[in-house]
Design an enzyme around this catalytic site. Sequence first.
Site, short mmCIF file in Angstrom:
data_model
loop_
_atom_site.label_atom_id
_atom_site.label_comp_id
_atom_site.label_asym_id
_atom_site.label_seq_id
_atom_site.Cartn_x
_atom_site.Cartn_y
_atom_site.Cartn_z
N ASN A 46 13.50 -45.02 7.22
CA ASN A 46 14.28 -44.79 8.44
C ASN A 46 15.29 -45.92 8.69
O ASN A 46 15.88 -45.99 9.76
CB ASN A 46 13.35 -44.70 9.66
CG ASN A 46 12.42 -43.51 9.57
OD1 ASN A 46 12.79 -42.48 9.02
ND2 ASN A 46 11.22 -43.64 10.11
N HIS A 132 7.74 -35.60 19.01
CA HIS A 132 6.95 -36.56 18.25
C HIS A 132 5.51 -36.65 18.78
O HIS A 132 5.26 -36.48 19.97
CB HIS A 132 7.63 -37.93 18.38
CG HIS A 132 7.11 -38.99 17.49
ND1 HIS A 132 6.24 -39.96 17.93
CD2 HIS A 132 7.34 -39.25 16.18
CE1 HIS A 132 5.97 -40.78 16.92
NE2 HIS A 132 6.63 -40.38 15.86
N GLU A 174 13.89 -34.68 22.18
CA GLU A 174 14.37 -35.74 21.31
C GLU A 174 15.86 -35.56 21.07
O GLU A 174 16.35 -34.42 21.07
CB GLU A 174 13.62 -35.72 19.97
CG GLU A 174 12.17 -36.06 20.14
CD GLU A 174 11.39 -36.11 18.83
OE1 GLU A 174 11.98 -36.20 17.75
OE2 GLU A 174 10.16 -36.09 18.92
N SER A 178 12.61 -35.68 14.49
CA SER A 178 12.28 -36.60 13.41
C SER A 178 11.96 -35.93 12.08
O SER A 178 12.17 -36.53 11.03
CB SER A 178 11.12 -37.50 13.83
OG SER A 178 10.02 -36.73 14.24
N ASP A 203 14.13 -38.92 24.00
CA ASP A 203 13.63 -39.90 23.03
C ASP A 203 14.65 -39.92 21.90
O ASP A 203 14.79 -38.94 21.16
CB ASP A 203 12.24 -39.45 22.54
CG ASP A 203 11.70 -40.32 21.40
OD1 ASP A 203 12.50 -40.93 20.68
OD2 ASP A 203 10.47 -40.34 21.23
N HIS A 206 15.82 -41.49 16.57
CA HIS A 206 16.61 -41.30 15.34
C HIS A 206 18.10 -41.15 15.59
O HIS A 206 18.86 -40.92 14.66
CB HIS A 206 16.09 -40.08 14.57
CG HIS A 206 14.67 -40.24 14.13
ND1 HIS A 206 14.31 -40.85 12.96
CD2 HIS A 206 13.52 -39.89 14.74
CE1 HIS A 206 12.99 -40.86 12.85
NE2 HIS A 206 12.48 -40.28 13.92
N LYS A 238 14.12 -48.21 13.50
CA LYS A 238 14.74 -47.27 12.57
C LYS A 238 16.15 -47.78 12.25
O LYS A 238 16.27 -48.78 11.57
CB LYS A 238 14.66 -45.87 13.17
CG LYS A 238 13.20 -45.41 13.08
CD LYS A 238 12.80 -44.27 13.94
CE LYS A 238 11.31 -44.01 13.72
NZ LYS A 238 10.66 -43.37 14.86
C1 LIG Z 1 9.26 -43.25 15.30
C2 LIG Z 1 9.27 -42.49 16.58
C3 LIG Z 1 8.61 -42.97 17.71
C4 LIG Z 1 7.73 -44.18 17.65
O1 LIG Z 1 8.46 -45.33 17.61
P1 LIG Z 1 7.78 -46.66 16.96
O2 LIG Z 1 8.62 -47.74 17.46
O3 LIG Z 1 7.84 -46.44 15.49
O4 LIG Z 1 6.38 -46.70 17.48
C5 LIG Z 1 8.74 -42.27 18.88
N1 LIG Z 1 9.46 -41.14 18.94
C6 LIG Z 1 10.08 -40.63 17.87
C7 LIG Z 1 10.86 -39.38 18.00
C8 LIG Z 1 9.99 -41.29 16.66
O5 LIG Z 1 10.57 -40.77 15.57
#
Ligand SMILES: *Cc1c(COP(=O)(O)O)cnc(C)c1O
Length: 390
Positions: A46, A132, A174, A178, A203, A206, A238
């Site tokens: 990522n 997620h 999101e 992801s 969220d 990405h 990421k």
């Molecule tokens: C990776 C991810 C998370 C978690 O984030 P971390 O910092 O890795 O714990 C939360 N939401 C989504 C959509 C993700 O892809």
Amino acid sequence: MAFEFIQSQLEQRRQQQLFRQRCTQDSAQGRVLVSEGRQYLNFSSNDYLGLARHPKIVEAWREGAKRYGVGCGGSPLVTGFQSPHHDLEQLLCEWQGRPAALLFNSGFSANQGLIKTLLGKNDLLLQDKLNHASLIEAGMLSACPSKRFAHNQLEQLTRRLAERDQQNCLVITEGVFSMDGDQAPIKAMAQLCQQHNSWLMVDDAHGVGCLGEQGRGSLNQQQVNADEVQIQMLTFGKALGVAGASLLCDQELHDYLINFDKSYVYSTAMPAAQAMAISAAIKLVRADHSHQQQLQANIQLFKCLAAELKLPLSQSTTAIQPILIGSSERALVASQQLKQQGFWVTAIRPPTVPPNTARLRITLSSHHQREDIHALLAALASIVGEQHEH
Ligand SMILES: *Cc1c(COP(=O)(O)O)cnc(C)c1O
């Protein structure tokens, strides 16, 4: 015997080709990955902008460690809120055009804490089905009723919003999904939420870094104003190449979380050096567009070649380019065959994705060279193409 389910559940996972194991990596994140003495082209990271070992960011961490040491000695309300944490929050607010930002050690804990703190048994949580695990699981653990709506289906979301009583309601989606790489229609969702007096959270794990002006993320790319989306979650592990996360919101919710969010209050803050590295990564992404441009060029090239080869391609236009396989066993075999040819591509299987949608999750990065992508596609064409014929 106590806890006998441990053995039986592991056995079940093995039989269903769903048993998971880790592979030790001996190299830093980058174009090439070394594992157990062999080299692979890395198509599973990522680290979309190739920043995980960028000299300026590494130097910021080193400088931070020199000045502040390696640990901050406590949670943010005790001794763990130092000037680099403060500066990073201010930088985030300015970058994203938001009144307040709060730092967390991970996106996972930011999501868990927010949902458990904000929603009680008289409220309602509505989530996209493909959200997620950190979001879906928090919804299941929280006292509040939670419902899912079919992926990106606004009609179903509208119905769910309309059929509720006068509850407080939070909708979560999101920016970039992801495991699929597709995007939510955030503008339309924000309008819908406003009509139905609901809050919206995005969220953008990405999206941030990769999309929008100065890498601001999905909201900026879709021309959504900060005040149309009440809560934004960004992660730093990421595209920004470091680790950690932030919730961005208004001042009042920020103060509420500082007072009531147990994953914030009862967890040791990230090291100040880490906060300095994240600040350096944000400044770099804002000032230098070449990483984003290179990533976009690589995505274009991948999609173009994959279409020529008639590979089962998704609609995704982001760095996440899944190749849908279906059966877990076939996805594993394809991943192993790619490995034998020197490509690191992870097979993603249920329960991470819905049943019968196992896939190769290919991620592109600015550090890939044109010939890397050509070589991957040639290998994919022979491996996945052959599977199709059988
Ligand atoms: C990776 C991810 C998370 C978690 O984030 P971390 O910092 O890795 O714990 C939360 N939401 C989504 C959509 C993700 O892809």
